[in-house]
Design a protein around this motif. Structure first.
Motif, PDB file in Angstrom:
ATOM      1  N   MET A 172       3.907   9.097  -0.404  1.00  0.00           N
ATOM      2  CA  MET A 172       4.594   8.911  -1.693  1.00  0.00           C
ATOM      3  C   MET A 172       4.041   9.662  -2.997  1.00  0.00           C
ATOM      4  N   ALA A 173       2.684  10.144  -2.800  1.00  0.00           N
ATOM      5  CA  ALA A 173       2.214  10.836  -4.056  1.00  0.00           C
ATOM      6  C   ALA A 173       2.927  12.152  -4.214  1.00  0.00           C
ATOM      7  N   GLN A 174       3.715  12.447  -3.320  1.00  0.00           N
ATOM      8  CA  GLN A 174       4.559  14.096  -3.497  1.00  0.00           C
ATOM      9  C   GLN A 174       5.855  13.701  -4.268  1.00  0.00           C
ATOM     10  N   TRP A 175       6.141  12.296  -4.324  1.00  0.00           N
ATOM     11  CA  TRP A 175       7.647  11.951  -4.531  1.00  0.00           C
ATOM     12  C   TRP A 175       7.731  12.404  -6.201  1.00  0.00           C
ATOM     13  N   GLY A 215       1.889   4.885   1.071  1.00  0.00           N
ATOM     14  CA  GLY A 215       0.700   5.059  -0.122  1.00  0.00           C
ATOM     15  C   GLY A 215       1.514   4.973  -1.522  1.00  0.00           C
ATOM     16  N   LEU A 216       1.959   3.665  -1.908  1.00  0.00           N
ATOM     17  CA  LEU A 216       2.411   3.395  -3.138  1.00  0.00           C
ATOM     18  C   LEU A 216       1.226   3.509  -4.145  1.00  0.00           C
ATOM     19  N   ASP A 217       0.076   3.220  -3.787  1.00  0.00           N
ATOM     20  CA  ASP A 217      -1.176   3.079  -4.595  1.00  0.00           C
ATOM     21  C   ASP A 217      -1.429   4.290  -4.949  1.00  0.00           C
ATOM     22  N   GLU A 218      -1.238   5.372  -4.291  1.00  0.00           N
ATOM     23  CA  GLU A 218      -1.754   6.876  -4.712  1.00  0.00           C
ATOM     24  C   GLU A 218      -0.793   7.502  -5.657  1.00  0.00           C
ATOM     25  N   MET A 219       0.279   6.865  -6.159  1.00  0.00           N
ATOM     26  CA  MET A 219       1.067   7.642  -6.953  1.00  0.00           C
ATOM     27  C   MET A 219       0.797   7.521  -8.562  1.00  0.00           C
ATOM     28  N   ASP A 220      -0.341   6.767  -8.881  1.00  0.00           N
ATOM     29  CA  ASP A 220      -0.798   6.510 -10.300  1.00  0.00           C
ATOM     30  C   ASP A 220      -2.280   6.410 -10.412  1.00  0.00           C
TER      31      ASP A 220
END
Length: 674
Positions: A172-175, A215-220
């Motif tokens: 998810m970090a690449q979204w 990895g929702l936690d890796e977005m911010d």
């Protein structure tokens, strides 16, 4: 050939009238139409669109299994021993999905739900029972969220019917949350799995892709104290897209992973509706001991630690070693060297993490007992190089937000965007200007020199723009349907492109004839029609002739190799045909020496602009990063994957674990070990 012969004859006898021009253009069009019709009649029947999509989905499932099995093997430390993670359903406020209360990763051979013993379903059965099929996998750092998601992906992909969607895991970090979920899925299939756009869009539109968002936690980034940001703008925007995801009139199926603290922070603002939240439980003492016994082979060294954990299953050390990440880290650090009983001196998990992470790189690089082969790199070197890359991913460099993927073609801003652009432009200018001495061999020294320098300047400005890599998969040549389409394209496309070339040549020739240069008109028209038409047709055939379902899973070495092949083919074809067209025209208009110089300059300029731009930018980046990264960066990253420091993720590299990435980003130098 008949059209050009007729054009030459008419130009030699006074020019073309409107009827001649219409006939001249009509004959190639009719020929091309006949060839296209015959090719279409010979094209094998491929079924209806839904049938085609189901066939593509079967290919995608094989591709996903090939890629994710390799990743799971790397996450398991190159071993086959898995930990059967347990998880429990946690109630959430608002609308929730119906799901079993407990679950596990896998079941032993012959074990079935309700057959006695543990009634918990495996992860694939858990997901299939959930209604609607929207699952959130949460847990503490290192609890095995990605591993559990991988097990789900592999189980669903290997045991599916023709109508089942294919699970596709996406970091998810690449979204870029300006994209919708269907756009994200399409781009991921194109960029990571090498699917043509029309096929990717059809797979997504027909609901044949199950998003597994990792990895929702890796977005911010977290707050200064390390706690989750309750605002988390990117994560909240992503959840909004997921809430809008539908399949027909129902909520669309999906899987989401996140650290539990980050997901709890989002629940009050943007919960994922119609979903089931499961929380991974700590690894119990018995399976943790079994895992360590299976991974270690020196009972004398490991005996004191294992005896202590067996005698005190609820002590602070057993609790610290209750996550798959710490268990794997411990097994790697002390597998061949050191005293595992040293861990008994630490009374909290943070201190234990620092101790293990400081020893992880030397342990991963160290040879096994009795292995005489020395490591290829020094541990301090490796630490500094990985720190540099981890800082880039953490958003400390030119990237705008934290990410997890390292793509070699996207690393060039790490050496300084302005410096890399300037060196790339300078290299391009020098390459084209190398032909400048040839201007003194021509009768028009000044004009040719100015033309060479002007073309070199324009090309250097174009080279400063950011390139994007492409892929040419030559394995598709062995696919019968694509091979015949490619051969047909090599026949049809040059004919169609020659029509455009003839029209351009006739127009240019008519203008020059009106200026009193009929011979020049004849030469320009002939060269422009043949060479430009053949070159454009060949390029178009190379671009679309082998566009089909991918034959292999994409990995970073394959992506880099295929981009280089793609660049070489395009550079050579464009340079050859472009140089011949311009050089031949100038030769017939002026003189052979001038035509040769201008043709060579045009060939070099057009070739390097149309192909090898991404490979050239990567080379410039390596030259600008000699003191901070190894020059053979791809070889080093492949070695790091073999050593267990990094892992493959499609065409990108990732650190073995987010905890390792964050620790390296915070420690510029390796820690001195006693």
């Amino acid at each position: 050939m008949a059209s050009i012969g007729y054009a030459v004859s008419q130009l030699a006898h006074g020019g073309l009238d409107p009827a001649d021009t219409a006939g001249l253009l009509g004959l190639p069009l009719g020929t091309a139409g006949l060839v296209a019709a015959v090719a279409a009649l010979r094209h094998p029947w491929q079924g209806t669109d839904p049938e085609q999509v189901r066939q593509w989905a079967a290919t995608l499932a094989v591709q996903v299994q090939e890629s994710e099995r390799k990743l799971r093997h790397q996450l398991l430390g190159g071993d086959t021993r898995r930990i059967d993670l347990r998880y429990t359903l946690r109630p959430v406020p608002g609308r929730a999905a119906q799901a079993p209360v407990v679950g596990r990763t896998f079941r032993s051979v012959g074990g079935a739900v309700g057959s006695g013993g543990d009634p918990a379903p495996d992860v694939a059965g858990f997901f299939r029972i959930t209604r609607p099929r929207r699952l959130v996998i949460a847990g503490a750092p290192g609890s095995g969220k990605t591993v559990l998601a991988l097990e789900l992906v592999l189980a669903l992909a290997s045991d599916r019917t023709d109508s089942d969607p294919v699970p596709v895991r996406i970091p998810m970090a690449q979204w870029d949350t300006a994209q919708t979920l269907p756009e994200l899925l399409t781009d991921h299939l194109m960029q990571t799995l090498d699917w043509p756009r029309e096929m990717a869009e059809s797979l997504v539109a027909h609901g044949m892709v199950l998003p597994v968002l990792d990895g929702l936690d890796e977005m911010d980034p977290p707050r200064a104290d390390g706690s989750p940001d309750p605002q988390a703008r990117r994560a909240r925007a992503a959840v909004q897209h997921l809430n809008a995801h539908q399949q027909g009139l129902n909520a669309g199926p999906l899987v989401l992973t996140s650290r539990i603290a980050n997901y709890d922070a989002l629940l009050a603002h943007e919960p994922l509706i119609d979903s089931a939240l499961v929380v991974i439980s700590p690894v119990a003492s018995a399976p943790a001991l079994t895992y360590l016994r299976d991974r270690c082979h020196d009972s004398v060294r490991w005996g004191p630690l294992l005896a202590h954990l067996a005698a005190h299953p609820f002590c602070v050390h057993a609790q610290a070693l209750s996550t798959p990440w710490r268990l794997g880290l411990t097994a790697t650090v002390y597998r061949y060297h050191g005293n595992p009983a040293d861990l008994l001196a630490f009374q909290d998990s943070d201190a234990l993490d620092q101790h293990l992470l400081a020893r992880y790189i030397p342990a991963a690089m160290g040879p096994a007992v009795g292995d005489p082969a020395p490591p290829r790199y020094e541990p301090a070197q490796v630490h500094q190089w990985l720190h540099h890359l981890a800082g880039h991913l953490a958003g400390l460099g030119p990237v705008l937000h934290p990410t997890t993927d390292i793509t070699v073609h996207g690393l060039w801003p790490l050496a300084g965007p302005r410096m890399v652009r300037a060196v790339d432009a300078l290299l391009t200018f020098c390459l084209i200007s190398a032909v400048l001495p040839g201007a003194w061999l021509t009768p028009r020294v000044g004009e040719v020199a100015v033309s060479v320098l002007a073309l070199a300047g324009a090309s250097s400005i174009a080279a400063a723009l950011a390139p994007s890599p492409s892929r040419l998969d030559w394995q598709k040549w062995h696919v019968p349907g694509l091979r015949s389409r490619f051969v047909a394209g090599l026949v049809v496309n040059p004919v169609l492109a020659t029509v455009v070339g003839i029209a351009t040549g006739v127009t240019l020739g008519t203008a020059l004839a009106a200026a009193g240069q009929p011979a020049a008109a004849l030469a320009a028209g002939t060269v422009a029609s043949w060479v430009a038409g053949l070159g454009a047709g060949f390029r178009f055939s190379m671009a679309v002739g082998l566009r089909g379902a991918p034959t292999t899973a994409v990995s970073p070495p394959i992506a880099l190799r295929d981009d280089t092949v793609y660049g070489l083919v395009y550079a050579l074809s464009t340079g050859l045909f472009g140089g011949l067209a311009v050089g031949g025209t100038v030769t017939l208009l002026l003189d052979p020496i001038t035509g040769l110089v201008i043709g060579v300059v045009t060939g070099i300029a057009s070739g390097q602009a149309s192909g090898l731009s991404a490979a050239r930018r990567y080379l410039v980046f390596l030259l600008c990063s000699r003191r901070r990264l190894p020059f053979r960066l791809g070889r080093f990253l492949d070695w790091a994957c073999t050593a267990g420091l990094m892992r493959y993720s499609g065409p990108a590299y990732q650190f073995r674990h987010a905890e390792l990435q964050h620790w390296l980003a915070a420690h510029p130098q390796s820690v001195a070990l006693p």
